[in-house]
Write a protein that holds these residues in place. Structure first.
Motif, PDB file in Angstrom:
ATOM      1  N   LEU A 261       0.828  -1.207   0.000  1.00  0.00           N
ATOM      2  CA  LEU A 261       0.000   0.000   0.000  1.00  0.00           C
ATOM      3  C   LEU A 261       0.863   1.258   0.000  1.00  0.00           C
ATOM      4  CD1 LEU A 261      -2.720   1.473   0.219  1.00  0.00           C
ATOM      5  CD2 LEU A 261      -2.667   1.037   2.696  1.00  0.00           C
ATOM      6  N   TYR A 262       1.964   1.229   0.718  1.00  0.00           N
ATOM      7  CA  TYR A 262       2.867   2.383   0.760  1.00  0.00           C
ATOM      8  C   TYR A 262       3.335   2.759  -0.646  1.00  0.00           C
ATOM      9  CZ  TYR A 262       7.128   5.103   1.520  1.00  0.00           C
ATOM     10  OH  TYR A 262       8.099   6.075   1.469  1.00  0.00           O
ATOM     11  N   GLY A 263       3.747   1.775  -1.419  1.00  0.00           N
ATOM     12  CA  GLY A 263       4.204   2.054  -2.777  1.00  0.00           C
ATOM     13  C   GLY A 263       3.113   2.636  -3.651  1.00  0.00           C
ATOM     14  N   ILE A 264       1.893   2.117  -3.497  1.00  0.00           N
ATOM     15  CA  ILE A 264       0.767   2.622  -4.291  1.00  0.00           C
ATOM     16  C   ILE A 264       0.431   4.054  -3.889  1.00  0.00           C
ATOM     17  CG2 ILE A 264      -1.718   2.327  -4.687  1.00  0.00           C
ATOM     18  CD1 ILE A 264      -1.203  -0.708  -4.631  1.00  0.00           C
ATOM     19  N   LEU A 265       0.436   4.338  -2.595  1.00  0.00           N
ATOM     20  CA  LEU A 265       0.152   5.705  -2.135  1.00  0.00           C
ATOM     21  C   LEU A 265       1.170   6.694  -2.693  1.00  0.00           C
ATOM     22  CD1 LEU A 265      -0.731   4.943   1.596  1.00  0.00           C
ATOM     23  CD2 LEU A 265      -2.327   5.800  -0.145  1.00  0.00           C
ATOM     24  N   LYS A 266       2.441   6.329  -2.643  1.00  0.00           N
ATOM     25  CA  LYS A 266       3.489   7.221  -3.142  1.00  0.00           C
ATOM     26  C   LYS A 266       3.330   7.457  -4.638  1.00  0.00           C
ATOM     27  CE  LYS A 266       7.072   8.232  -1.294  1.00  0.00           C
ATOM     28  NZ  LYS A 266       7.560   9.475  -0.649  1.00  0.00           N
ATOM     29  N   ASP A 267       3.107   6.388  -5.376  1.00  0.00           N
ATOM     30  CA  ASP A 267       3.027   6.489  -6.836  1.00  0.00           C
ATOM     31  C   ASP A 267       1.737   7.156  -7.289  1.00  0.00           C
ATOM     32  OD1 ASP A 267       5.129   5.948  -8.442  1.00  0.00           O
ATOM     33  OD2 ASP A 267       4.672   3.849  -8.785  1.00  0.00           O
ATOM     34  N   PHE A 268       0.631   6.802  -6.625  1.00  0.00           N
ATOM     35  CA  PHE A 268      -0.648   7.354  -7.091  1.00  0.00           C
ATOM     36  C   PHE A 268      -0.802   8.822  -6.712  1.00  0.00           C
ATOM     37  CE2 PHE A 268      -4.908   7.122  -8.744  1.00  0.00           C
ATOM     38  CZ  PHE A 268      -4.799   6.112  -9.684  1.00  0.00           C
ATOM     39  N   SER A 269      -0.039   9.280  -5.734  1.00  0.00           N
ATOM     40  CA  SER A 269      -0.074  10.716  -5.438  1.00  0.00           C
ATOM     41  C   SER A 269       0.430  11.513  -6.644  1.00  0.00           C
ATOM     42  CB  SER A 269       0.765  11.034  -4.195  1.00  0.00           C
ATOM     43  OG  SER A 269       2.143  10.814  -4.432  1.00  0.00           O
ATOM     44  N   VAL A 270       1.329  10.916  -7.422  1.00  0.00           N
ATOM     45  CA  VAL A 270       1.806  11.564  -8.655  1.00  0.00           C
ATOM     46  C   VAL A 270       0.665  11.665  -9.660  1.00  0.00           C
ATOM     47  CG1 VAL A 270       3.433  11.397 -10.582  1.00  0.00           C
ATOM     48  CG2 VAL A 270       4.143  10.691  -8.274  1.00  0.00           C
ATOM     49  N   VAL A 271      -0.120  10.586  -9.768  1.00  0.00           N
ATOM     50  CA  VAL A 271      -1.275  10.602 -10.679  1.00  0.00           C
ATOM     51  C   VAL A 271      -2.277  11.665 -10.228  1.00  0.00           C
ATOM     52  CG1 VAL A 271      -3.195   9.243 -11.611  1.00  0.00           C
ATOM     53  CG2 VAL A 271      -0.970   8.162 -11.217  1.00  0.00           C
ATOM     54  N   CYS A 272      -2.536  11.711  -8.933  1.00  0.00           N
ATOM     55  CA  CYS A 272      -3.472  12.702  -8.394  1.00  0.00           C
ATOM     56  C   CYS A 272      -3.021  14.124  -8.782  1.00  0.00           C
ATOM     57  CB  CYS A 272      -3.575  12.582  -6.876  1.00  0.00           C
ATOM     58  SG  CYS A 272      -4.280  11.026  -6.307  1.00  0.00           S
ATOM     59  N   LYS A 273      -1.745  14.356  -8.654  1.00  0.00           N
ATOM     60  CA  LYS A 273      -1.210  15.683  -8.993  1.00  0.00           C
ATOM     61  C   LYS A 273      -1.399  15.970 -10.471  1.00  0.00           C
ATOM     62  CE  LYS A 273       2.862  18.571  -8.231  1.00  0.00           C
ATOM     63  NZ  LYS A 273       4.255  18.617  -7.687  1.00  0.00           N
ATOM     64  N   LYS A 274      -1.149  14.981 -11.315  1.00  0.00           N
ATOM     65  CA  LYS A 274      -1.329  15.150 -12.757  1.00  0.00           C
ATOM     66  C   LYS A 274      -2.795  15.430 -13.100  1.00  0.00           C
ATOM     67  CE  LYS A 274       2.539  12.142 -14.206  1.00  0.00           C
ATOM     68  NZ  LYS A 274       3.297  13.042 -15.103  1.00  0.00           N
ATOM     69  N   MET A 275      -3.708  14.882 -12.285  1.00  0.00           N
ATOM     70  CA  MET A 275      -5.141  15.062 -12.523  1.00  0.00           C
ATOM     71  C   MET A 275      -5.690  16.319 -11.833  1.00  0.00           C
ATOM     72  SD  MET A 275      -6.091  12.616 -14.553  1.00  0.00           S
ATOM     73  CE  MET A 275      -7.868  12.418 -14.373  1.00  0.00           C
ATOM     74  N   GLY A 276      -4.828  17.048 -11.145  1.00  0.00           N
ATOM     75  CA  GLY A 276      -5.263  18.271 -10.462  1.00  0.00           C
ATOM     76  C   GLY A 276      -6.043  18.006  -9.191  1.00  0.00           C
ATOM     77  N   ASP A 277      -5.919  16.785  -8.641  1.00  0.00           N
ATOM     78  CA  ASP A 277      -6.634  16.408  -7.425  1.00  0.00           C
ATOM     79  C   ASP A 277      -5.699  16.647  -6.235  1.00  0.00           C
ATOM     80  OD1 ASP A 277      -8.021  15.228  -5.375  1.00  0.00           O
ATOM     81  OD2 ASP A 277      -8.239  13.257  -6.337  1.00  0.00           O
ATOM     82  N   LEU A 278      -5.651  17.886  -5.767  1.00  0.00           N
ATOM     83  CA  LEU A 278      -4.674  18.255  -4.737  1.00  0.00           C
ATOM     84  C   LEU A 278      -4.993  17.626  -3.391  1.00  0.00           C
ATOM     85  CD1 LEU A 278      -4.094  22.016  -5.664  1.00  0.00           C
ATOM     86  CD2 LEU A 278      -2.861  19.977  -6.437  1.00  0.00           C
ATOM     87  N   ALA A 279      -6.289  17.438  -3.103  1.00  0.00           N
ATOM     88  CA  ALA A 279      -6.671  16.862  -1.802  1.00  0.00           C
ATOM     89  C   ALA A 279      -6.120  15.453  -1.655  1.00  0.00           C
ATOM     90  CB  ALA A 279      -8.183  16.871  -1.654  1.00  0.00           C
ATOM     91  N   ASN A 280      -6.331  14.603  -2.674  1.00  0.00           N
ATOM     92  CA  ASN A 280      -5.831  13.230  -2.594  1.00  0.00           C
ATOM     93  C   ASN A 280      -4.315  13.173  -2.763  1.00  0.00           C
ATOM     94  OD1 ASN A 280      -7.973  11.330  -2.040  1.00  0.00           O
ATOM     95  ND2 ASN A 280      -8.898  12.004  -3.972  1.00  0.00           N
ATOM     96  N   THR A 281      -3.753  14.107  -3.492  1.00  0.00           N
ATOM     97  CA  THR A 281      -2.289  14.166  -3.596  1.00  0.00           C
ATOM     98  C   THR A 281      -1.687  14.276  -2.202  1.00  0.00           C
ATOM     99  OG1 THR A 281      -2.422  15.299  -5.729  1.00  0.00           O
ATOM    100  CG2 THR A 281      -0.323  15.423  -4.561  1.00  0.00           C
ATOM    101  N   GLN A 282      -2.187  15.226  -1.448  1.00  0.00           N
ATOM    102  CA  GLN A 282      -1.647  15.454  -0.109  1.00  0.00           C
ATOM    103  C   GLN A 282      -1.990  14.316   0.833  1.00  0.00           C
ATOM    104  OE1 GLN A 282       0.439  18.145   0.473  1.00  0.00           O
ATOM    105  NE2 GLN A 282       0.922  16.883   2.258  1.00  0.00           N
TER     106      GLN A 282
END
Length: 786
Positions: free
Chosen positions: A500-521
């Motif tokens: 889960l740690y790896g997915i959280l780290k990696d998917f935060s990049v996707v969130c940022k690319k999608m402009g989803d700042l809440a989930n990024t953080q």
């Protein structure tokens, strides 16, 4: 190449040639076009299906890897002498004068000789049609004219398998003989799956099965009793002994299909018969028995179709090619691993050790990564299929059945996370961010973007954490056999924490690319908390604990006498970086010391000698078998990624330790096919240490391919581009790889050098990441000096 007393690889590695039918276990081929499939063993046994190998089985088969005596057979009888035999060995098991079975990509060929009659039996599935084709060429190599009768034999299943109550099921089957087509057809008036009203036992089997030959049938048989004789056997059937065949068909038999042709061959003369077996859908007006039978009447048409099948596989598999000093590695990466993952796991979803047929949510998602290297669009389709089997709360089916769409939902805690995991892999490979915006339905109504599907999956896990901030294991995690660890809702999974740690780290990049700042953080914050909690509660001094029971007791700890250290808890701490450098080194050395054995990295050690009801069924296996202290190949592959990340110079040696081709050089110890990965190999607590099993239908095929590409060749897709960081054996001087990446073909040549640099189309690049969009050409010539 790599010859043993049972067979060898051809020089190009595309075929495995079996030289005796008496292999240590059945050595099979899984042949599928993505819908229709068949399995054939070296003895000639096996079964056929359409769409689903268990719900829509066409022919009967019983799982018995000792006898291997269920299948679709051919008999040849010399009418003058009375001798009869089978060109594929089973079921008559006569001693052949010559025998050779060749398994290739999409086909199997038997070349045998009995009583001076030489036969070539080529079996394959049509590229696009729901039919398998048997091309049988019979040649008289004697000096006398031979009068022969050729019989086929198969038992109809027609629906769910096994048909364990045969006396019941046989009463619903009806056969017919179509004289103008030389064809027996079979239908069933009951299918065990629910009808459109949800009613059981009230639905027709929605297909017509057929078995035909291209020559005029002299006689045929639709009755098992009349063919075998009461108390008769398939090795010595009454019809072959007496020559009597009844031309029976209809509704009142234990239904089979047998076609008899009589031929006369002069010395040196040969004759070819073409047999078809298939099933057409009654709902599809474009399919008919007549059109398929007529389509494949001639040798020319069959040969043309055979070439189409071989061309399809050749084209698909050639998208990724390696040339290394190790021929075994070349054979596995260029041919067999991709073929096993696609034909066996994704298309067929069936094999001798597990007849399967369903889609596992985590299973086929992971398998679909193989398409990233040959056809990413098919990975995309697999992602969409799985996302459509998710509920609105983010939970998913553990598995589901195509055709019926019946599924099984449990609380195994890693299932849903493989969706964002594979989406991440797809995005890094293709850079197709628009895919995230595609709307996909939920099982329980409504639809949302793929991005939202992934977010819901991650949120579901974040909402199911323990009081200590570790993931709850639920009904199990990646290891289904740990099904009792969290039955009270308190058990924790440390491996899942790493994952889960790896997915959280990696998917935060996707969130940022999608402009989803809440989930990024949120994902970044949750990742750091998770990392802190893992290291606070799960470090055992020299390695990471694997899990905690409902009562808080650790599993995979120095406190335990059995199951003291688990592989996945160490490898994923390294792969995803939850461990500090110091702890990574300690965990890796501990794994290497206790788990890395002669035949690959064990799942854990020591094995459980007696069942532990607070862990689950993995402790109930015999010690050293499968998940109980054996090499579970799927997990073993991840050890290669950890070894590569630790820059272990033994990485390739570890990889080779469980390569099937090398293990197959000890065939009477290994037992399993040397051309595909096994699901497991017995560990040192088993008296059969080194024995392979559960071949073909295992998620290890795609992963064994991936970890070689990423861990050995160092080719890893990242957000920025393709990272190149090889870790070759010391004596490798030059290596070549052909690889597609983001729509461009990369021809990569590695050369050993004192100077380290990467040159793309004659231009030295900065760093070790290739950004294909910077080059206009569709072909990139890459030189890697390492």
């Amino acid at each position: 190449m790599f010859e043993t007393k049972y067979g060898y690889f051809t020089d190009d590695g595309k075929e495995f040639v079996i030289t005796t039918p008496k292999t240590p276990k059945p050595w099979i081929n899984v042949i599928s076009n993505g819908d229709y499939g068949m399995i054939i063993s070296q003895s000639g046994s096996g079964y056929s299906w359409r769409t689903h190998a268990s719900l829509n089985r066409i022919t009967r088969w019983e799982q018995d890897l000792i006898k291997d005596e269920w299948g679709k057979y051919i008999y040849i009888k010399d009418e003058t002498r009375g001798d009869f035999w089978s060109p594929s060995w089973k079921p008559t098991c006569k001693e052949p004068q010559e025998y050779e079975a060749r398994h290739g990509q999409g086909y199997s060929i038997f070349e045998t000789k009995y009583f001076d009659i030489k036969t070539n039996l080529t079996m394959f599935v049509s590229k696009d049609d729901p039919v398998e084709i048997w091309k049988l060429t019979i040649k008289n190599t004697s000096e006398k004219e031979r009068k022969l009768s050729v019989y086929t034999y198969l038992e109809w299943n027609l629906g769910a398998a096994p048909d364990w109550h045969r006396e019941f099921h046989k009463t619903f089957i009806e056969t017919d003989f179509l004289n103008d087509l030389n064809c027996i057809t079979a239908e069933k008036r009951m299918w065990e799956i629910p009808n459109e009203k949800g009613q059981h036992w009230n639905r027709n089997w929605e297909y017509t099965a057929f078995h035909s030959v291209n020559e005029k049938v002299n006689e045929f048989e639709g009755s098992k009793e009349k063919f075998l004789g009461q108390y008769g056997s398939i090795s010595n059937p009454n019809a072959l002994i007496t020559g009597e065949i009844s031309n029976t068909y209809g509704k009142w038999e234990d239904s089979i299909a047998s076609l008899k042709n009589e031929i006369i061959l002069k010395p040196g003369e040969e004759k070819t018969l073409i047999y078809l077996l298939g099933a057409v859908s009654k709902k599809n007006t474009n399919e008919s028995v007549s059109s398929l039978v007529k389509k494949y009447q001639t040798v020319e048409k069959v040969d043309e179709e055979f070439e189409k099948v071989k061309d399809m596989w050749r084209e698909m598999l050639s998208k990724f090619i390696v040339e290394t000093p190790d021929k075994a590695l070349n054979f596995m990466l260029n041919n067999w691993l991709k073929y096993q993952a696609i034909s066996g796991r994704l298309w067929g979803r069936s094999a001798y050790y597990q007849t399967g047929g369903a889609y596992g949510f985590r299973d086929q998602l992971q398998d679909s990564q193989i398409f990233l290297y040959v056809d990413p669009e098919q990975t995309k389709n697999q992602i969409k299929l799985h996302a459509a089997h998710q509920f609105k709360d983010g939970s998913v089916y553990h598995w589901w059945h195509p055709i019926s769409e019946l599924g099984y939902k449990n609380n195994i805690s890693d299932n849903r996370l493989w969706l964002p995991f594979v989406v991440l892999r797809f995005l890094k490979e293709t850079n197709d961010l628009e895919f995230l915006r595609e709307n996909i339905k939920f099982l329980d109504g409504g639809e949302s973007s793929l991005y939202d599907h992934c977010i819901r999956a991650i949120h579901y896990n974040l909402n199911h954490m323990s009081q200590r901030g570790l993931p709850l294991i639920g009904d199990g995690d990646w290891n289904d056999g740990m099904n009792a660890v969290g039955t009270q809702g308190k058990g924790e999974s440390v491996w899942l924490g790493h994952f889960l740690y790896g997915i959280l780290k990696d998917f935060s990049v996707v969130c940022k690319k999608m402009g989803d700042l809440a989930n990024t953080q949120r994902f970044m914050d949750e990742a750091e908390k998770l990392k802190e909690n893992i290291n606070k509660y799960a470090w055992d001094g020299e390695w990471y604990v694997r899990a905690f029971k409902d009562n808080g007791e650790p599993i995979g700890s120095k406190q335990n006498s059995e199951g003291k250290i688990f592989l996945n808890a160490q490898t994923w701490a390294i792969i995803n970086g939850t461990a500090t450098q110091t702890r990574s080194e300690s965990a890796y050395q501990s794994a290497k010391k206790y788990l890395f054995k002669d035949y690959g990295p064990l799942l854990f050690q020591p094995a459980f000698a007696k069942p532990d009801p607070e862990i689950g069924y993995l402790s109930r296996y015999a010690a050293g078998v499968r998940e109980n202290g054996g090499l579970y190949t799927h997990a073993g592959t991840w050890a290669i990624l950890a070894a590569a990340k630790m820059k272990d110079p033994d990485t390739y040696k570890i990889y080779k330790s469980f390569m099937p081709i090398y293990r197959g050089l000890e065939p009477d110890k290994y037992l399993a096919e040397p051309y595909v990965t096994p699901g497991n190999v017995d560990g040192p607590d088993s008296p059969y240490f080194g024995r392979g099993g559960w071949t073909w239908y295992t998620g290890s095929a795609a992963w064994y391919f991936i970890v070689a590409v990423e861990g050995i060749f160092g080719l890893k897709a990242e957000w920025e581009g393709l990272k190149i960081e090889p870790l070759f054996p010391e004596d490798w001087k030059e290596v070549k790889v052909k690889r597609m990446y983001r729509g461009k073909q990369l021809n990569i040549t590695y050369k050993k050098s004192d100077e380290k640099k990467i040159i793309v189309n004659g231009v030295k690049i900065d760093g070790n990441i290739i950004k294909p969009e910077l080059f206009e050409e569709s072909f990139l010539e890459v030189e890697v000096l390492f």
